[in-house]
Write an enzyme that holds these catalytic residues in place. Sequence first.
Site, PDB file in Angstrom:
ATOM      1  N   GLY A  47      27.195  41.974  52.097  1.00  0.00           N
ATOM      2  CA  GLY A  47      26.018  41.984  52.754  1.00  0.00           C
ATOM      3  C   GLY A  47      26.137  41.713  54.525  1.00  0.00           C
ATOM      4  O   GLY A  47      27.145  40.924  54.579  1.00  0.00           O
ATOM      5  N   GLN A  52      26.019  38.178  62.725  1.00  0.00           N
ATOM      6  CA  GLN A  52      27.560  37.433  62.677  1.00  0.00           C
ATOM      7  C   GLN A  52      28.788  37.954  63.491  1.00  0.00           C
ATOM      8  O   GLN A  52      29.682  37.672  63.690  1.00  0.00           O
ATOM      9  CB  GLN A  52      27.219  37.769  61.033  1.00  0.00           C
ATOM     10  CG  GLN A  52      26.146  37.024  59.975  1.00  0.00           C
ATOM     11  CD  GLN A  52      26.744  37.090  59.015  1.00  0.00           C
ATOM     12  OE1 GLN A  52      26.113  37.839  58.441  1.00  0.00           O
ATOM     13  NE2 GLN A  52      27.742  36.596  58.248  1.00  0.00           N
ATOM     14  N   CYS A  96      29.120  32.398  52.977  1.00  0.00           N
ATOM     15  CA  CYS A  96      28.149  33.336  54.207  1.00  0.00           C
ATOM     16  C   CYS A  96      29.653  33.996  54.680  1.00  0.00           C
ATOM     17  O   CYS A  96      30.279  32.113  55.067  1.00  0.00           O
ATOM     18  CB  CYS A  96      28.219  32.260  55.310  1.00  0.00           C
ATOM     19  SG  CYS A  96      26.880  33.215  57.028  1.00  0.00           S
ATOM     20  N   LEU A  97      30.435  34.677  55.205  1.00  0.00           N
ATOM     21  CA  LEU A  97      31.168  34.741  56.104  1.00  0.00           C
ATOM     22  C   LEU A  97      30.919  33.886  57.650  1.00  0.00           C
ATOM     23  O   LEU A  97      32.110  33.654  57.708  1.00  0.00           O
ATOM     24  CB  LEU A  97      31.437  36.258  56.730  1.00  0.00           C
ATOM     25  CG  LEU A  97      31.044  37.629  56.155  1.00  0.00           C
ATOM     26  CD1 LEU A  97      31.496  38.851  56.490  1.00  0.00           C
ATOM     27  CD2 LEU A  97      32.688  37.545  54.889  1.00  0.00           C
ATOM     28  N   HIS A 138      18.837  37.041  52.556  1.00  0.00           N
ATOM     29  CA  HIS A 138      20.441  35.790  53.276  1.00  0.00           C
ATOM     30  C   HIS A 138      20.078  36.333  54.606  1.00  0.00           C
ATOM     31  O   HIS A 138      20.444  35.862  55.740  1.00  0.00           O
ATOM     32  CB  HIS A 138      21.011  35.841  52.339  1.00  0.00           C
ATOM     33  CG  HIS A 138      22.599  35.121  52.874  1.00  0.00           C
ATOM     34  ND1 HIS A 138      23.273  33.813  52.905  1.00  0.00           N
ATOM     35  CD2 HIS A 138      23.489  36.059  53.933  1.00  0.00           C
ATOM     36  CE1 HIS A 138      24.056  34.058  53.091  1.00  0.00           C
ATOM     37  NE2 HIS A 138      24.346  34.908  53.898  1.00  0.00           N
ATOM     38  N   GLU A 139      20.574  38.029  54.805  1.00  0.00           N
ATOM     39  CA  GLU A 139      20.879  38.402  55.430  1.00  0.00           C
ATOM     40  C   GLU A 139      19.493  38.183  56.456  1.00  0.00           C
ATOM     41  O   GLU A 139      20.085  38.881  58.167  1.00  0.00           O
ATOM     42  CB  GLU A 139      20.909  40.178  55.835  1.00  0.00           C
ATOM     43  CG  GLU A 139      22.363  40.244  54.570  1.00  0.00           C
ATOM     44  CD  GLU A 139      23.586  39.299  54.559  1.00  0.00           C
ATOM     45  OE1 GLU A 139      24.051  39.015  56.039  1.00  0.00           O
ATOM     46  OE2 GLU A 139      24.138  39.258  54.526  1.00  0.00           O
ATOM     47  N   HIS A 142      20.024  35.391  58.832  1.00  0.00           N
ATOM     48  CA  HIS A 142      20.483  35.587  59.964  1.00  0.00           C
ATOM     49  C   HIS A 142      20.044  36.099  60.865  1.00  0.00           C
ATOM     50  O   HIS A 142      19.974  35.812  62.634  1.00  0.00           O
ATOM     51  CB  HIS A 142      22.180  36.517  59.961  1.00  0.00           C
ATOM     52  CG  HIS A 142      23.111  35.971  59.340  1.00  0.00           C
ATOM     53  ND1 HIS A 142      23.466  34.428  59.503  1.00  0.00           N
ATOM     54  CD2 HIS A 142      23.162  36.074  57.743  1.00  0.00           C
ATOM     55  CE1 HIS A 142      24.758  34.482  58.493  1.00  0.00           C
ATOM     56  NE2 HIS A 142      24.354  35.115  57.603  1.00  0.00           N
TER      57      HIS A 142
END
Lengths: 167, 170
Positions: A47, A52, A96-97, A138-139, A142
């Site tokens: 995702g 991000q 996470c990225l 999670h997304e 953000h």
Amino acid sequence: MAIRDVLVYPDPRLKQISSPVTKFDSALQDFIRDLNDTMLAGPGCVGIAAPQVGHFERIVIVDLTSKPKNPNHGKLVLINPVIVESSGEKIGREGCLSVPDYTGNIVRAKNITLSAYDEEGNPQSYEMKGFEARVAQHEIDHLDGRLFLDRLVCRRSELFPRQNYAE
Amino acid sequence: MNPWYLLTLVGKDRPGIVAGVTSALYKEGANLGEASMVQLGGNFTIMVLAQYEGTTDELSKAILPVAKDFDLRLHVDPVLEPRHQASIPDVRITVYGADRAGIVAEVTTALAEAGLNILNLETDVGGAIYILIIEGTASQGIDALQKVLDNLAREKNLETRLSPIDTLIG
């Protein structure tokens, strides 16, 4: 195809709250393509959220096509997503990225009902459970400037109160 | 790059130990890494990684005064693999049962034989219940561990639960 630079903690922009998408135009389609390319470039990534890559609109992609063991809807582009209902809780490990080299245990709702627009601007509704529900939560975090770091839990807190040892 | 050390400090618990010890380390120019600091049975235990420009003896000498102030035993070890990358666990195992001696030994011996490498183990005693929570990596696969847990549940009267840890990256 364009892979965008991913913001990495402690970049303060990761705390920024994103605005709703209002125009479903070709610029949006171009951005979604870049966002998807960036997600696919992240090893094991399931995702990604627009902020991000420094784009502060409420757009996320959830893509569990690489995790067929978990019930999922395949690749989803979710625009202006809202969790309208949630139930249950489950602990799971997240990375996470934007937070490389660290993973932690996080409690999330087990089941969610989510409403969102697809990339053409059609309203959609999804029932998600387990891993897919976790990714969506999670997304969406953000979009509100929250990282999984803001939700870390101590495993001990789930346990029973400790016995009193005699002195 | 300064070398890393593992400091162990143990003593009777009282307020201010963490603040005192970490302030002393900071004043000596040490940079902290991961730590486990926990109260166990009225003792307070600290295990902390610290990066420090001097030798083991110099670090011991620098921290000894604060250890004495708090009546803590101090031990310093050099860290052998300073750039060691923490492993990510792929399995979580919970075991509980009526408290008795031998639960941890039986469970971990059986799991080790089935390929479990333990990364983190925490136990708790809640009244008459003994609880074991383990995270680790399954070097021979998860099915091998599940089989062992099923046997333990049957033969040793324990409740066991295994959940794969599927780490989300997003």
